[in-house]
Design an enzyme around this catalytic site. Structure first.
Site, PDB file in Angstrom:
ATOM      1  N   LEU A  64      72.662  72.662 -15.832  1.00 18.67           N
ATOM      2  CA  LEU A  64      72.458  73.591 -16.948  1.00 18.67           C
ATOM      3  C   LEU A  64      73.288  74.851 -16.780  1.00 18.67           C
ATOM      4  CD1 LEU A  64      70.994  74.366 -19.542  1.00 18.67           C
ATOM      5  CD2 LEU A  64      69.097  75.207 -18.133  1.00 18.67           C
ATOM      6  N   TYR A 207      57.377  73.060  -6.607  1.00 21.02           N
ATOM      7  CA  TYR A 207      58.199  73.412  -7.769  1.00 21.02           C
ATOM      8  C   TYR A 207      57.345  74.087  -8.837  1.00 21.02           C
ATOM      9  CZ  TYR A 207      61.470  72.879 -11.664  1.00 21.02           C
ATOM     10  OH  TYR A 207      62.304  73.116 -12.727  1.00 21.02           O
TER      11      TYR A 207
END
Length: 325
Positions: A64, A207
């Site tokens: 990204l 995460y």
């Protein structure tokens, strides 16, 4: 006697006559015209907001971050590309410098190589970033690492490693650049979080924890810097087709090395980068860029937590069974 079918046909004809009458048709066309003008003005404002702005992107060499670099460069931003690999950063800089957009003046990007997970590197990196153009208009905290593993098997060192990259590093860089933004009373801080910053999935504990912390910190920051005219945007994407799962760490710190099916079927990073550009242009504060089911899960967690917890427990059982089969 007039049949029901005939009455329906007559009614449809009258409705169409009404819509196309001299009074209604110009009104409808006018509404369409106003809406189109509104969208055009939004697009122009978005472009003007980014054009010539100094935009810092961390994790710029892949996924990204790389697509954000391309999209923001094409929009006329003056980029400072950050990452660990100096050679990869220079290669990307050369690629962008060689690209041209006829209707927009583009600028050769600067590069600053440093490890976001190294607390001792942040102050020097921030100083180097500020020397590139003298200030920062937009900071995009994009760099991150993913994780796959069971909590019971995971070393605390792995939790710390994920938190250092996903939370403490971006927080430290933001704090290092924030005083310069406050002095200018101008700046925009962006945190690329995740849908897992709003809901937690089994076997993603480190995460999800890092992204929940990210959401909380930047929500607090938004409220505190509003008096200085500084914008804060948190972007929460769903699955994106990048190498994030391939590079994820596991319970023992080794590389996961598997492209998850959900990741393989995720959204294009190009599309997500364009959505991020649009969100910044509109100065949105909190943006979820996920498909229908993950987005619904966010509301389910709030409105029907018991059901959400049962669904997550079921998901955990299925994942555990698939690993042992």
């Amino acid at each position: 006697m007039v049949s029901a079918a005939t009455r329906k046909s007559l009614l449809r004809a009258r409705v169409m006559d009404f819509i196309t009458s001299t009074a209604i048709l110009p009104l409808l066309l006018g509404c369409v015209g106003l809406f189109s003008l509104f969208k055009l003005l939004q697009w122009l404002r978005m472009r003007a907001y980014i054009r010539n702005a100094v935009v810092v992107i961390t994790g710029a060499t892949s996924g990204l971050g790389r697509e954000c670099a391309r999209v923001f460069h094409a929009a006329g931003a003056r980029l400072v590309l950050c990452g660990r690999n100096a050679e990869a950063l220079e290669e990307l800089s050369r690629e962008l410098a060689a690209s041209r957009t006829p209707e927009v003046q583009t600028h050769k990007p600067y590069t600053v190589a440093f490890d976001l997970a190294d607390p001792g590197a942040i102050a020097g990196a921030a100083s180097e970033i500020l020397q590139c153009f003298g200030h920062v208009d937009v900071l995009i905290n994009n760099a991150g690492i993913s994780y796959r593993g069971a909590i019971v098997d995971t070393s605390p060192d792995v939790d710390k490693r994920v938190m250092e990259t996903n939370y403490f590093g971006p927080v430290a860089l933001t704090k290092a650049l924030l005083p310069a933004m406050i002095r200018r009373r101008q700046g925009h801080v962006v945190a690329i979080s995740s849908i897992q910053g709003k809901i937690s999935l089994p076997f993603r504990s480190a995460y999800a924890a890092s992204k929940h912390a990210t959401q909380a910190f930047f929500d607090c920051l938004r409220a505190e810097v509003e008096q200085h005219d500084i914008e804060v945007t948190v972007i929460s994407p769903g699955y994106i087709h990048t190498n994030l799962s391939l590079n994820a760490v596991t319970a023992d710190g080794s590389k996961y090395g598997v492209m998850d099916e959900t990741t393989a079927q995720g959204r294009s990073p190009v599309q997500v980068a364009q959505d991020i550009l649009a969100a910044l242009g509109k100065k949105k504060k909190d943006v979820v860029l996920a498909d229908l089911m993950p987005s619904l899960a966010v509301y389910l967690r709030t409105l029907a937590p018991g059901l959400f917890f049962r669904l997550m427990a079921s998901r955990a059982r299925k994942e555990r069974k698939s690993k042992h089969s």
